[in-house]
Enzyme design. Structure first.
Site, PDB file in Angstrom:
ATOM      1  N   ALA A 121      -9.670 -37.482 -54.523  1.00  0.00           N
ATOM      2  CA  ALA A 121      -8.488 -38.268 -54.889  1.00  0.00           C
ATOM      3  C   ALA A 121      -7.803 -37.694 -56.124  1.00  0.00           C
ATOM      4  O   ALA A 121      -6.662 -38.072 -56.423  1.00  0.00           O
ATOM      5  CB  ALA A 121      -8.895 -39.718 -55.146  1.00  0.00           C
ATOM      6  N   TYR A 151      -9.703 -29.703 -62.387  1.00  0.00           N
ATOM      7  CA  TYR A 151     -10.465 -30.101 -61.193  1.00  0.00           C
ATOM      8  C   TYR A 151      -9.559 -30.420 -59.990  1.00  0.00           C
ATOM      9  O   TYR A 151      -9.795 -29.961 -58.867  1.00  0.00           O
ATOM     10  CB  TYR A 151     -11.312 -31.316 -61.562  1.00  0.00           C
ATOM     11  CG  TYR A 151     -12.107 -31.931 -60.446  1.00  0.00           C
ATOM     12  CD1 TYR A 151     -13.296 -31.358 -59.995  1.00  0.00           C
ATOM     13  CD2 TYR A 151     -11.689 -33.122 -59.847  1.00  0.00           C
ATOM     14  CE1 TYR A 151     -14.036 -31.953 -58.971  1.00  0.00           C
ATOM     15  CE2 TYR A 151     -12.424 -33.724 -58.841  1.00  0.00           C
ATOM     16  CZ  TYR A 151     -13.594 -33.130 -58.407  1.00  0.00           C
ATOM     17  OH  TYR A 151     -14.311 -33.723 -57.394  1.00  0.00           O
TER      18      TYR A 151
HETATM   19  P1  NAD Z   1     -22.927 -33.119 -57.321  1.00  0.00           P
HETATM   20  O1  NAD Z   1     -22.578 -32.461 -58.610  1.00  0.00           O
HETATM   21  O2  NAD Z   1     -24.042 -34.088 -57.314  1.00  0.00           O
HETATM   22  O3  NAD Z   1     -23.234 -32.013 -56.208  1.00  0.00           O
HETATM   23  C1  NAD Z   1     -22.585 -30.780 -56.155  1.00  0.00           C
HETATM   24  C2  NAD Z   1     -23.662 -29.723 -56.044  1.00  0.00           C
HETATM   25  O4  NAD Z   1     -23.033 -28.455 -55.847  1.00  0.00           O
HETATM   26  C3  NAD Z   1     -24.525 -29.600 -57.299  1.00  0.00           C
HETATM   27  O5  NAD Z   1     -25.871 -29.819 -56.987  1.00  0.00           O
HETATM   28  C4  NAD Z   1     -24.293 -28.178 -57.770  1.00  0.00           C
HETATM   29  O6  NAD Z   1     -25.431 -27.550 -58.318  1.00  0.00           O
HETATM   30  C5  NAD Z   1     -23.844 -27.491 -56.489  1.00  0.00           C
HETATM   31  N1  NAD Z   1     -23.067 -26.285 -56.724  1.00  0.00           N
HETATM   32  C6  NAD Z   1     -21.992 -26.135 -57.529  1.00  0.00           C
HETATM   33  N2  NAD Z   1     -21.554 -24.865 -57.481  1.00  0.00           N
HETATM   34  C7  NAD Z   1     -22.376 -24.202 -56.628  1.00  0.00           C
HETATM   35  C8  NAD Z   1     -22.439 -22.855 -56.184  1.00  0.00           C
HETATM   36  N3  NAD Z   1     -21.581 -21.937 -56.644  1.00  0.00           N
HETATM   37  N4  NAD Z   1     -23.418 -22.512 -55.319  1.00  0.00           N
HETATM   38  C9  NAD Z   1     -24.301 -23.438 -54.878  1.00  0.00           C
HETATM   39  N5  NAD Z   1     -24.295 -24.718 -55.274  1.00  0.00           N
HETATM   40  C10 NAD Z   1     -23.339 -25.095 -56.131  1.00  0.00           C
HETATM   41  O7  NAD Z   1     -21.572 -33.781 -56.792  1.00  0.00           O
HETATM   42  P2  NAD Z   1     -21.338 -34.779 -55.573  1.00  0.00           P
HETATM   43  O8  NAD Z   1     -20.954 -36.070 -56.145  1.00  0.00           O
HETATM   44  O9  NAD Z   1     -22.450 -34.705 -54.606  1.00  0.00           O
HETATM   45  O10 NAD Z   1     -20.017 -34.128 -54.943  1.00  0.00           O
HETATM   46  C11 NAD Z   1     -20.053 -33.329 -53.761  1.00  0.00           C
HETATM   47  C12 NAD Z   1     -18.647 -32.835 -53.450  1.00  0.00           C
HETATM   48  O11 NAD Z   1     -17.762 -33.949 -53.294  1.00  0.00           O
HETATM   49  C13 NAD Z   1     -18.033 -31.966 -54.553  1.00  0.00           C
HETATM   50  O12 NAD Z   1     -17.222 -30.980 -53.974  1.00  0.00           O
HETATM   51  C14 NAD Z   1     -17.172 -32.944 -55.311  1.00  0.00           C
HETATM   52  O13 NAD Z   1     -16.115 -32.304 -56.000  1.00  0.00           O
HETATM   53  C15 NAD Z   1     -16.662 -33.803 -54.166  1.00  0.00           C
HETATM   54  N6  NAD Z   1     -16.231 -35.131 -54.628  1.00  0.00           N
HETATM   55  C16 NAD Z   1     -17.151 -36.018 -55.094  1.00  0.00           C
HETATM   56  C17 NAD Z   1     -16.720 -37.257 -55.549  1.00  0.00           C
HETATM   57  C18 NAD Z   1     -17.691 -38.268 -56.088  1.00  0.00           C
HETATM   58  O14 NAD Z   1     -17.247 -39.335 -56.519  1.00  0.00           O
HETATM   59  N7  NAD Z   1     -18.984 -37.998 -56.083  1.00  0.00           N
HETATM   60  C19 NAD Z   1     -15.368 -37.588 -55.520  1.00  0.00           C
HETATM   61  C20 NAD Z   1     -14.452 -36.651 -55.045  1.00  0.00           C
HETATM   62  C21 NAD Z   1     -14.893 -35.422 -54.568  1.00  0.00           C
HETATM   63  N1  GDD Z   2     -17.673 -42.041 -66.576  1.00  0.00           N
HETATM   64  C1  GDD Z   2     -17.462 -43.194 -67.237  1.00  0.00           C
HETATM   65  N2  GDD Z   2     -18.442 -43.655 -68.075  1.00  0.00           N
HETATM   66  N3  GDD Z   2     -16.300 -43.860 -67.081  1.00  0.00           N
HETATM   67  C2  GDD Z   2     -16.128 -45.016 -67.742  1.00  0.00           C
HETATM   68  C3  GDD Z   2     -17.112 -45.543 -68.600  1.00  0.00           C
HETATM   69  C4  GDD Z   2     -18.319 -44.821 -68.766  1.00  0.00           C
HETATM   70  O1  GDD Z   2     -19.226 -45.210 -69.494  1.00  0.00           O
HETATM   71  N4  GDD Z   2     -16.649 -46.717 -69.104  1.00  0.00           N
HETATM   72  C5  GDD Z   2     -15.431 -46.908 -68.589  1.00  0.00           C
HETATM   73  N5  GDD Z   2     -15.096 -45.860 -67.785  1.00  0.00           N
HETATM   74  C6  GDD Z   2     -13.801 -45.676 -67.112  1.00  0.00           C
HETATM   75  C7  GDD Z   2     -13.161 -44.309 -67.334  1.00  0.00           C
HETATM   76  O2  GDD Z   2     -12.551 -44.232 -68.618  1.00  0.00           O
HETATM   77  C8  GDD Z   2     -12.159 -44.270 -66.201  1.00  0.00           C
HETATM   78  O3  GDD Z   2     -10.960 -44.896 -66.590  1.00  0.00           O
HETATM   79  C9  GDD Z   2     -12.846 -45.082 -65.100  1.00  0.00           C
HETATM   80  O4  GDD Z   2     -13.953 -45.767 -65.722  1.00  0.00           O
HETATM   81  C10 GDD Z   2     -13.390 -44.246 -63.970  1.00  0.00           C
HETATM   82  O5  GDD Z   2     -14.072 -43.146 -64.546  1.00  0.00           O
HETATM   83  P1  GDD Z   2     -14.942 -42.112 -63.662  1.00  0.00           P
HETATM   84  O6  GDD Z   2     -15.760 -42.864 -62.684  1.00  0.00           O
HETATM   85  O7  GDD Z   2     -15.655 -41.234 -64.646  1.00  0.00           O
HETATM   86  O8  GDD Z   2     -13.863 -41.181 -62.970  1.00  0.00           O
HETATM   87  P2  GDD Z   2     -12.509 -41.367 -62.114  1.00  0.00           P
HETATM   88  O9  GDD Z   2     -12.574 -42.503 -61.150  1.00  0.00           O
HETATM   89  O10 GDD Z   2     -11.357 -41.399 -63.051  1.00  0.00           O
HETATM   90  O11 GDD Z   2     -12.507 -40.007 -61.324  1.00  0.00           O
HETATM   91  C11 GDD Z   2     -13.655 -39.731 -60.533  1.00  0.00           C
HETATM   92  O12 GDD Z   2     -13.384 -39.912 -59.183  1.00  0.00           O
HETATM   93  C12 GDD Z   2     -12.643 -38.890 -58.560  1.00  0.00           C
HETATM   94  C13 GDD Z   2     -12.405 -39.268 -57.111  1.00  0.00           C
HETATM   95  O13 GDD Z   2     -11.818 -40.515 -57.004  1.00  0.00           O
HETATM   96  C14 GDD Z   2     -14.167 -38.365 -60.918  1.00  0.00           C
HETATM   97  O14 GDD Z   2     -15.549 -38.284 -60.563  1.00  0.00           O
HETATM   98  C15 GDD Z   2     -13.490 -37.257 -60.218  1.00  0.00           C
HETATM   99  O15 GDD Z   2     -14.220 -36.047 -60.413  1.00  0.00           O
HETATM  100  C16 GDD Z   2     -13.414 -37.597 -58.721  1.00  0.00           C
HETATM  101  O16 GDD Z   2     -12.792 -36.573 -58.012  1.00  0.00           O
END
Ligand code: NAD
Ligand code: GDD
Length: 342
Positions: A121, A151
């Site tokens: 997102a 990102y």
């Molecule tokens: P995560 O960090 O737990 O898992 C990602 C894994 O990828 C890690 O274990 C890391 O070591 C591995 N990695 C990174 N670069 C690598 C490389 N070059 N070779 C091999 N391994 C590598 O994150 P996640 O939450 O499981 O996210 C998985 C995917 O979903 C990611 O692409 C992330 O950007 C995407 N995503 C996640 C969220 C979320 O909220 N978790 C939201 C939006 C998008």
């Molecule tokens: N992480 C975190 N930790 N966020 C907090 C906290 C805390 O202790 N307290 C309040 N927040 C607030 C952040 O300031 C932000 O406004 C909101 O919670 C959500 O924060 P995150 O969960 O860290 O991230 P995000 O929702 O803005 O973005 C995440 O989601 C995307 C997909 O929807 C990120 O993980 C992105 O990498 C991801 O792609």
């Protein structure tokens, strides 16, 4: 494991969503290869029935080797984290473009049938997320492009590259835009954790220590939707098997403020917390929700696990991690927001 069907590659299989996806694919009897660059000791889940490998998939040679004999690739490998990480590690996040690129090249060369790309997102235009009562984001809202710096731009570039590999090379690419995913076996400390896990950790620390004041980033009025990991794993496979090559939202449409998130978690913990709002902490966009019209139209489905029930499972798991691994509760579990360079 079955040898009759081609192997399924989960890139990033040592991570949060990857670990859950590997488990689900194995339950279906598939032959699964999990690859991650972290040493096994740092994998969130290691499933013994999978072909588990440690390799850096940003290197073309490793991507080729991981793709040998593979029918389906799930690319979940990226440098990622919550706002505390992505706001301060933009170059590191953009370097994931090497992994995305080399996995696409390797999949094309190996004759892979389906390639899934995990977008975010964070590709959506900042100007459409300026209010807490935000209009839910539809897929078209990624353009004109104004993605999250670092990102989000990497994700937007890589989803376009996936599209062009389909158009130019016939590689069947599919892309989902995940909205904030949470659940057990995810990052819950260290600087990369997202709000659901961070709030669970802070509330659990408050309960365990008896000091019921916790730090919240921002004024708590900012809004998000949060998707439980089981919905993410199901939707990911649905989109991969489907016929639509367009990026599609994969997220919950249950919009809550961060204050409401804290209310739910403290209710689960059965304590009342005092909130210290840190207005200097990273906050990202003011409001974000998932418009699920497209996923409903194409698949007749959308994520539906309620935030309350997903958080009950997540809180219980994080509480167990904290009580199982530590006797005392360090103050940092209530407050930390410094970036980690894991
Ligand atoms: P995560 O960090 O737990 O898992 C990602 C894994 O990828 C890690 O274990 C890391 O070591 C591995 N990695 C990174 N670069 C690598 C490389 N070059 N070779 C091999 N391994 C590598 O994150 P996640 O939450 O499981 O996210 C998985 C995917 O979903 C990611 O692409 C992330 O950007 C995407 N995503 C996640 C969220 C979320 O909220 N978790 C939201 C939006 C998008
Ligand atoms: N992480 C975190 N930790 N966020 C907090 C906290 C805390 O202790 N307290 C309040 N927040 C607030 C952040 O300031 C932000 O406004 C909101 O919670 C959500 O924060 P995150 O969960 O860290 O991230 P995000 O929702 O803005 O973005 C995440 O989601 C995307 C997909 O929807 C990120 O993980 C992105 O990498 C991801 O792609």
């Amino acid at each position: 494991m079955s040898s009759a069907t081609p192997t399924v590659l989960v890139a990033g299989g040592g991570g949060f969503i990857g670990g859950h996806l590997v488990a689900d694919l194995l339950r279906q009897g598939l032959d699964v290869r999990a690859v991650d660059r972290k040493p096994f000791a740092e994998w969130y889940q290691v499933h013994p029935d999978a072909d588990n490998r440690v390799a850096d998939l940003s290197e073309l040679r490793s991507a080729h080797s991981a793709s040998e004999g593979v029918g389906t690739v799930y690319n979940l490998a990226a440098d990622m984290g919550g706002m505390g990480f992505i706001e301060t590690n933009k170059a590191l996040c953009m370097l994931s473009v090497l992994t995305s690129t080399h996995l696409l090249v390797a999949a094309r060369d190996a004759g892979v049938e389906r390639f899934f790309y995990a977008s975010s997102a964070c590709v959506y235009a900042a100007g459409k997320q300026t209010s807490p009562d935000v209009t839910a984001l539809a897929e078209a809202d990624a353009y004109p492009a104004q993605a999250e710096d670092g990102y989000g731009w990497e994700k937007l570039f890589s989803e376009r590259m996936a599209r062009h590999f389909l158009e130019d090379f016939g590689l069947q690419t599919r892309t989902a835009r995940y909205h904030n995913v949470y659940g057990p076996h995810g990052t819950w400390q260290g600087g990369r954790e997202k709000a659901p896990a961070a709030i669970c950790r802070k509330v659990a620390a408050a309960k365990l220590s008896g000091d019921h004041s916790i730090e919240i980033w921002g004024d708590g009025l900012q809004t998000r939707s949060f998707m439980y990991v089981d919905d993410c794993v199901r939707g990911t496979q649905m989109i991969t098997a489907g016929e639509s090559p367009e990026p599609v939202n994969l997220g919950s449409s249950e919009l809550v403020s961060i204050n409401q998130l804290v209310d739910i978690v403290s209710g689960i913990a059965d304590i009342t917390v005092r909130r210290n709002h840190d207005l200097s902490a990273p906050q990202g966009v003011r409001g974000r929700n998932s418009d699920n019209t497209m996923i409903q139209d194409i698949y007749g489905w959308e994520p539906s696990i309620s935030l309350r029930s997903g958080l009950e499972r997540t809180y219980a798991w994080i509480y167990d991690q904290m009580t199982g691994s530590r006797v005392t509760v360090p103050a940092s579990w209530n407050t930390v927001h410094s970036p980690s360079h894991v």
